[in-house]
Design an enzyme around this catalytic site. Structure first.
Site, PDB file in Angstrom:
ATOM      1  N   LYS B 229       0.871  -1.183   0.000  1.00 56.57           N
ATOM      2  CA  LYS B 229       0.000   0.000   0.000  1.00 56.57           C
ATOM      3  C   LYS B 229       0.904   1.227   0.000  1.00 56.57           C
ATOM      4  CE  LYS B 229      -3.716   2.395   2.361  1.00 56.57           C
ATOM      5  NZ  LYS B 229      -3.228   3.627   1.750  1.00 56.57           N
ATOM      6  N   ARG B 234      -2.765   9.319  -5.415  1.00 51.59           N
ATOM      7  CA  ARG B 234      -3.447   8.437  -6.361  1.00 51.59           C
ATOM      8  C   ARG B 234      -3.725   9.219  -7.636  1.00 51.59           C
ATOM      9  NH1 ARG B 234      -7.433   4.384  -5.161  1.00 51.59           N
ATOM     10  NH2 ARG B 234      -7.753   3.260  -7.105  1.00 51.59           N
ATOM     11  N   ARG B 249      -7.575  12.312  -7.243  1.00 52.44           N
ATOM     12  CA  ARG B 249      -8.932  11.933  -6.803  1.00 52.44           C
ATOM     13  C   ARG B 249      -9.823  13.141  -6.571  1.00 52.44           C
ATOM     14  NH1 ARG B 249      -8.553   8.512  -1.672  1.00 52.44           N
ATOM     15  NH2 ARG B 249     -10.587   9.451  -1.382  1.00 52.44           N
ATOM     16  N   GLU B 277      -0.338   5.447  -8.687  1.00 50.56           N
ATOM     17  CA  GLU B 277      -0.014   6.346  -7.591  1.00 50.56           C
ATOM     18  C   GLU B 277       1.301   7.056  -7.901  1.00 50.56           C
ATOM     19  OE1 GLU B 277      -1.664   5.134  -4.301  1.00 50.56           O
ATOM     20  OE2 GLU B 277      -0.910   6.771  -3.055  1.00 50.56           O
ATOM     21  N   LYS B 399      -7.656  -2.545   2.280  1.00 52.61           N
ATOM     22  CA  LYS B 399      -6.340  -2.013   2.649  1.00 52.61           C
ATOM     23  C   LYS B 399      -6.068  -2.462   4.077  1.00 52.61           C
ATOM     24  CE  LYS B 399      -8.437   2.480   3.656  1.00 52.61           C
ATOM     25  NZ  LYS B 399      -8.470   3.886   3.248  1.00 52.61           N
TER      26      LYS B 399
END
Ligand SMILES: [Zn+2]
Ligand SMILES: [Zn+2]
Lengths: 336, 533
Positions: B229, B234, B249, B277, B399
């Protein structure tokens, strides 16, 4: 220290040594002069109490029928070992008095809580001249300027009416002593059914016995059928807002009547859909009016924004000082 | 602007969804398109540029209210909102002719920008006195660039969808792009869907749900793709018609901030939309997030910044290929297509987020502990057969953050909060021991429930010591368990460390202040982090 030697700020509250009495003591003392019946001014356990007749009735209700309370009529003077003491309306709630003290050729006025706006349930604030003033400063910031109470009540009625059209109850939080009765006295008689939370019943009854004209209202019973509450106004103390009885009124529109409703954050934090700016304390201009009309050149400030007002008054050439009891707060109008 | 101010007041007050819906649709129905467009843009959180510097506004307001600066500051501290403080300090106003919202935003406010102080002051004071309190509050929020209202983007989109009959997803996507409010844009926004006019825009992002069930409940590990992660920005690469654009985003395009990624994306075989990302990157690991933020804040970064803070784009997914929406294909197939594209572009700045090879859930759990050492925040668990969904669906993407760091610290300073927490002491500074001294190491606002907030507020009032402007020193007595996501050395902090995302885990009434943690504990955490692989 700007207070005269015969009036001291002690841990128990303001103490007038020659007269042998405390004014609105914070702890039990031998002799208490009580400006009004709110809990932060009238503590249980004192040896003797002195108050106005209206306050005396509310004190007996709060502290017990048997408490030793001496009544002193408005404007009459009591001489206590050379100190001349009298009560004058402060306009805060029913019975609320400013305490005028005269000793050694000097006059000090202790305002207690004071309100300059109109209120049909009590005598209006009456200016009292003095050399010095002990003044409350609960709302002593220039952001606090109260709107005309008539306009606030018009908004309140409109909010209630809109909820009634949607068949939902209107739940209005207001302090149990003073604010609730002021609201009841200001509603038009035919506005609709009104219910009272249990905590409001006894003080309301005392007001009625005193001959104050209040709207008809019923006690909210735990068993009240929900259909009776549709379109009704329910008055309840803010402390009850999380109680099971109030939570059951999930569909109700919720509002709060308080000076703190001037600030959006306070209303939003409680997820209230309306906040009515209605206070029993003086706003910023009101505090200045009280100081001006008293003619005082020395001002001692208690509660709330004492530092801020003291500094402002000093800049204007008055002798002013804030009480050292920094975390002292109003209980009748604590921020929600 | 009055109708918009009324809408703001309604949304601000009404908590019930249906009241908010009613207010929104009444407004959108009645408003002229050029105003409705601006309203929609503001409601979904796009802020106009600040037209008058905050310091000036404070000065104007203090003068207009005839109060000294310190008293203004005391008022602001109580109210916790600059626009509202100013609104309350001036008497009720009115009488200004109605100026439509779009005229304010397109002409009047931009014209105010950059004027010399005296001319700004005249216009600002005139406006304050001419507007009633509701309108004044909204206007102040537009001028300060701090406009916010308690309604979600989703709710606004739903209202627009109902108004137009256009699918929510289409509206959402149309609003993601470089959407600039105008009557034209408003009509286009509400037009029936058509593929061609929606080119250039990204897709709504699919978000992962926090892992809230035991690994065993996920079924066979082979069905899941395990990735690190990453903690960056992003971003979708939209490569269509010879051009490549970068979208973050729900925000504006970020192509200008990352020209090297955009250039690399133009090497991709034409027409595709990829999700990934952006990370500040050096060698084989990410750099500190703060560095990436510096890049994010700069449109058109200079050569020096580009070389000092290099970035890469780490690819996760492929959403569109040769004009076809691939989001309903299984993840495994999408990832293969993504890998092919990236291989064809062959640029080191476009990478494929590595899939972790694991043999069972136990190994997954073990790898999670490695995350920090690799500069990752934890793990991502995605079903290999999952579609690229909209929003944050359960059951397909999870996540799983690494355990946060934990430290017991002492509350030493407090100031009043803002917004919902105005008037209450909710902004805390926490300290740890350095020999017999307490040194501040973190500020935190969240983590307590309403009852605890009140209790701590009472404690602070009763135990406040000196005042430093709005900050109160507090008797060092209350101990809190503070958790945070990352820790690193910092010259700028007294304690010599900086932590990321600090928050309160709990109030430790059981622990006396003397037993709180020390600076050595913090240094040991850094050392530990640096020695893991
Ligand atoms: Zn009172
Ligand atoms: Zn009081």
């Amino acid at each position: 220290m700007i207070l005269p030697p015969w009036l001291q700020a002690t841990a128990s509250g303001l103490f007038c040594a020659p007269a042998g009495c405390h004014i609105d003591p914070r702890r039990p003392v031998a002799r208490a002069v009580v400006s009004h019946a709110h809990a932060d001014h009238a503590r249980p356990g004192c040896g003797r109490y002195l108050a106005t007749p209206e306050t005396a009735r509310l004190l007996r209700l709060r502290l017990g029928e048997a408490i030793p309370v001496q009544e002193l009529a408005w404007g009459r003077t009591l001489v206590l070992n050379g100190v001349r003491l009298s009560f004058h309306p402060s306009g805060h709630i029913r019975g609320a008095a400013q305490v005028r003290l005269e000793h050694a050729g000097e006059v000090w006025v202790v305002t207690g809580d004071v309100k300059t706006a109109s209120d049909p349930t009590c005598l209006p604030y009456e200016p009292v001249r003095g050399h010095g003033l002990v003044l409350e400063s609960t709302f002593a910031l220039p952001i606090f300027r109260w709107p005309d109470p008539a306009a606030v009540f018009a908004d309140l009625l409109a909010w209630w009416r809109k909820n009634a059209e949607e068949d939902r109850p209107s739940l209005l939080f207001a302090y149990a002593l003073g604010k609730s009765q002021r609201i009841l006295a200001s509603l038009p008689p035919d506005a609709g059914p009104v219910f009272l939370h249990g905590a409001l019943e006894a003080p309301t009854a005392v007001y009625r016995e005193d001959g104050v004209r209040l709207s008809a209202a019923r006690r909210l019973a735990a068993t009240e059928a929900p259909e009776n509450l549709r379109g009704a106004l329910i008055l309840a103390p803010p402390a009850a807002s999380e109680s099971p009885a109030m939570r059951r009124l999930a569909a109700a529109g919720r509002a709060f009547a308080s000076g703190w409703m001037q600030i959006r954050g306070f209303r939003r934090r409680r997820a209230l859909e309306a906040g009515f700016v209605l206070s029993d304390h003086a706003d910023w201009p009101g505090l200045f009016a009280v100081i001006r009309q008293s003619g005082a050149e020395r001002v001692f400030l208690v509660h709330g924004f004492a530092e801020e007002l003291a500094r402002t008054l000093r800049a204007a050439g008055l002798a002013a000082e804030a009480s050292a009891a920094e975390h002292e707060r109003e209980e009748d109008e604590a921020p929600p | 602007m009055k109708p918009f101010a009324r809408l703001f007041a309604e949304l601000d007050r009404r908590r019930r969804a249906r009241d908010q819906d009613a207010a929104l649709s009444a407004y959108f129905r009645a408003a002229p398109p050029e105003d409705a467009a601006w309203a929609a843009s503001l409601l979904i959180g796009r802020k106009p540029r600040q037209a008058v510097p905050t310091a000036r506004l404070r000065r104007f307001a203090a003068t207009a209210a005839n109060i000294p600066d310190w008293l203004f500051a005391a008022c602001y501290e109580q109210v916790g909102d600059l626009a509202e403080t100013i609104t309350l300090l001036l008497p009720e106003g009115g009488g200004l002719e109605e100026i439509p919202l779009h005229v304010w935003l397109e002409q009047r406010l931009p014209a105010l920008h950059g004027l010399e102080e005296e001319r700004q002051r005249r216009i600002v004071l005139e406006t304050w006195h001419g507007l009633d309190r509701t309108a004044r509050l909204v206007w102040n929020k537009l001028v300060t660039g701090g406009f916010r209202v308690g309604v979600s983007r989703r709710k606004v989109i739903r209202s627009l969808s109902r108004l137009s009959g256009v699918d929510e997803g289409v509206i959402d996507r149309r609003l993601l792009g470089a959407w600039s409010p105008s009557a034209e844009a408003w009509r286009a926004l509400l037009q029936p869907a058509d593929a061609a006019s929606d080119a250039g825009r990204p897709y709504p992002f699919c978000l992962a749900h926090p892992l809230d069930l035991p690994l065993g409940a996920l079924g066979e590990p082979e069905k899941w793709l395990i990735e690190w992660k990453w903690d960056g920005v992003r971003a979708q690469i939209v490569r269509r018609g010879g051009e490549a654009l970068l979208w973050s985003r729900g925000k504006e395009g970020i192509s200008a901030a990352f020209p090297e990624i955009r250039a690399a994306a133009e090497l991709l075989p034409a027409d595709c939309v990829l999700d990934g990302e952006i990370l500040a990157w050096d060698g084989d690991r990410p750099l500190d997030f703060g560095l990436l933020q510096r890049r994010l804040g700069r449109r058109d970064p200079g050569k020096r910044l580009l070389s000092r803070i290099p970035v890469v784009w780490m690819g996760y997914d492929l959403l569109e290929e040769e004009g076809c929406d691939r989001r309903s294909l299984p993840l495994a197939a999408r990832r293969e297509a993504l890998a092919r594209r990236l291989a064809a572009a062959a640029d080191p700045r476009l990478r494929l987020s590595p899939a972790l090879r694991v043999t069972g859930w136990e190994e997954v759990a073990r790898r999670r502990h490695e995350a920090r050492g690799r500069g990752a925040e934890g793990l991502m668990l995605k079903r290999r057969d999952s579609p690229y969904a909209v929003g944050r669906p359960r059951g397909i993407w999870y996540k799983w953050k690494a355990e946060p760091y934990r430290v017991d610290a002492v509350l030493t300073y407090a100031r009043r909060g803002h917004g919902l927490r105005a008037g209450l002491y909710t902004d805390y500074t926490f300290s740890v021991w350095d020999a017999d001294r307490l040194v501040p190491f973190a500020r935190a606002y969240s983590g307590l429930d309403a009852a605890e907030i009140r209790a701590v507020d009472r404690f602070i009032r009763a135990n406040a010591r000196e005042r430093f402007g709005p900050v109160r020193a507090v008797k060092p007595e209350l101990v809190f368990e503070i958790v945070f996501e990352d820790i690193r050395r910092s010259e700028r902090h007294k304690s010599g460390v900086a932590v990321r995302f600090p928050r309160i885990a709990r109030l430790r009434r059981d622990k006396p202040a003397e037993e709180a943690d020390t600076v050595e504990t913090l240094r040991a955490l850094i050392a530990q982090k640096e020695t893991t692989p």
